[in-house]
Write a protein that holds these residues in place. Structure first.
Motif, PDB file in Angstrom:
ATOM      1  N   PHE A  99      -3.249   5.115  -4.492  1.00 49.15           N
ATOM      2  CA  PHE A  99      -3.766   4.550  -3.252  1.00 49.15           C
ATOM      3  C   PHE A  99      -5.275   4.688  -3.175  1.00 49.15           C
ATOM      4  O   PHE A  99      -5.838   5.741  -3.476  1.00 49.15           O
ATOM      5  N   PHE A 125      -6.094  -1.991   0.962  1.00 42.65           N
ATOM      6  CA  PHE A 125      -5.705  -2.804   2.111  1.00 42.65           C
ATOM      7  C   PHE A 125      -6.414  -4.150   2.075  1.00 42.65           C
ATOM      8  O   PHE A 125      -5.798  -5.212   2.183  1.00 42.65           O
ATOM      9  N   THR A 138       0.829  -1.208   0.000  1.00 48.86           N
ATOM     10  CA  THR A 138       0.000   0.000   0.000  1.00 48.86           C
ATOM     11  C   THR A 138       0.857   1.249   0.000  1.00 48.86           C
ATOM     12  O   THR A 138       0.513   2.253  -0.623  1.00 48.86           O
TER      13      THR A 138
END
Lengths: 322, 83
Positions: A178, A183, A169
């Protein structure tokens, strides 16, 4: 010492205050991981509430003078205790906590030596795990990772899995790509890789009739060691390239090096798990010993080779994609 | 969580493939069916790889058939309703 707030017949409530007073004292230290806040909330609340109301009700000294709220707090305490017992029973059915503790019993020097071993396994000589001798002279259990460098642990795989997720990440963030769902996506990918690998290994063990004496968690631990190599590959490739993840000569060189190191590490370590050792028990069935001849052994060797090289190559490639 | 939907589809399709294999037409041809294999030795473990694969296929088929019917129906309804 707490008395109940009813006050009209105190001798009749003697068993009840004993129950109420002992439960909070036992509750505040033990669960440090599951419920730290409720323990901390209980003790200062009682101490704060006891001092001002101690002047009015001298001999009672209860922490609250509202019987309904006291009933509610007592109910909450018993409910919490029941919930904790229910959780312990159900978790203990799926995951044996004591076996997990054996895998996390590591020291700093073990971690450093093991990381060095995963990345550079060519000089290491004895790969067998040490066993303690039981009290009756039989072979006991394997030594914990604290005493044996060859014993697999779960600390390094878990830490490297989390580091891998954060690193991916971070690199995605440096590249400007991002998203918060990243995640979950990377975590799911890594976990699926581990699960599919373990399923394939179990299937292979069943097909080749390898009796698995070591536990499932050993295989999970061995499967988690490749994250160390993947982390090294990704970080070096990112530093050198600055752009795409594992592109270019240097990225693929580091990838190949960590892949071969991981493969050798697995071959040497899993040799004792998957291949049949010379078992010392004489009461084994006698007709299996001659039939476990060269064919089976070569089959298992081929399976081990396939697993350590090709399967790991596939999964390491999946994990090091950007 | 895009990966779970794909995983469920892939695994469902694979298990469908195992369950669909016709026993007398296909498996007997390549000597893979349990009927054409005679267990001369009566042991379940330590048998050959072929025996184990056949046992595995037979057990997967008998266990998974009702479950597969259910899962396939659910997926069909999901695909029809949500497009």
């Amino acid at each position: 010492m707490q008395r109940s707030g009813y006050g009209q017949s105190p001798p009749l409530h003697h068993p009840v205050p004993q129950h109420v007073s002992t439960v909070p004292q036992l509750r505040s230290p033990p669960p440090p991981t599951s419920q730290p806040h409720s323990g901390y909330d209980g003790s200062p609340y009682q101490q704060q509430g006891r001092a001002p109301s101690g002047n009015m009700f001298g001999q009672y000294g209860n922490f609250i003078n509202d019987p309904a709220a006291q009933l509610a707090s007592q109910f909450g305490q018993t409910a919490f205790k029941q919930g904790q017992e229910y959780l312990e029973q159900n978790v203990n059915r799926f995951v044996s906590v004591s076996a997990l503790k054996h895998y996390f019993n590591v020291t700093n020097s073990y971690v450093i030596n093991k990381l060095y071993l995963v990345l550079f396994p060519w000089r290491h000589k004895p790969w067998s795990r040490k066993q303690t001798v039981g009290p009756g002279g039989q072979e006991g259990w394997y030594l914990p990772p604290r005493d044996d460098i060859n014993s697999p642990d779960m600390y390094i795989p878990v830490m490297s899995l989390v580091t891998y997720i954060f690193l991916q990440t971070l690199i995605a963030g440096l590249r400007g790509q991002f998203q918060p769902e990243l995640f979950g996506y990377i975590a799911t990918t890594a976990l699926v890789v581990v699960i599919v690998e373990i399923l394939g290994l179990k299937l292979g063990c069943y097909l080749l009739s390898i009796s698995n004496e070591s536990q499932l968690l050993d295989l999970v631990a061995y499967s988690g060691y490749k994250f160390v190599g993947v982390i090294v590959t990704i970080s070096i490739a990112e530093i050198v390239n600055g752009g795409k993840g594992t592109g270019g000569v240097i990225g693929w060189t580091v990838f190949g090096y960590t892949f071969f190191a991981n493969a050798l590490f697995l071959m040497r370590s899993l040799k004792y798990v998957l291949l049949p050792e010379n078992n010392n028990n004489a009461q084994g069935p006698m007709q299996t010993m001659p039939t476990e001849g060269r064919a089976k052994r070569s089959q298992r060797l081929q399976f081990l080779f396939f697993y350590a090289y090709i399967v790991q190559l596939f999964f390491m490639w999946i994990l090091s994609r950007p | 969580m895009l990966i779970f939907g794909n995983l469920i589809y892939v695994s469902c399709l694979l298990i469908n493939a195992i369950a669909i294999l016709s026993e007398d037409r296909f498996l007997a041809r390549i000597n893979f069916s349990p009927s054409s294999y005679d267990p001369a030795f009566g042991q379940s473990a330590d048998a050959s790889v072929q025996a184990k694969i056949m046992n595995l296929i037979a057990s997967v088929r008998t266990l998974m058939r009702p479950l597969l019917i259910l899962v396939n129906t659910l997926i069909i309804i999901y695909e029809l309703v949500l497009g």
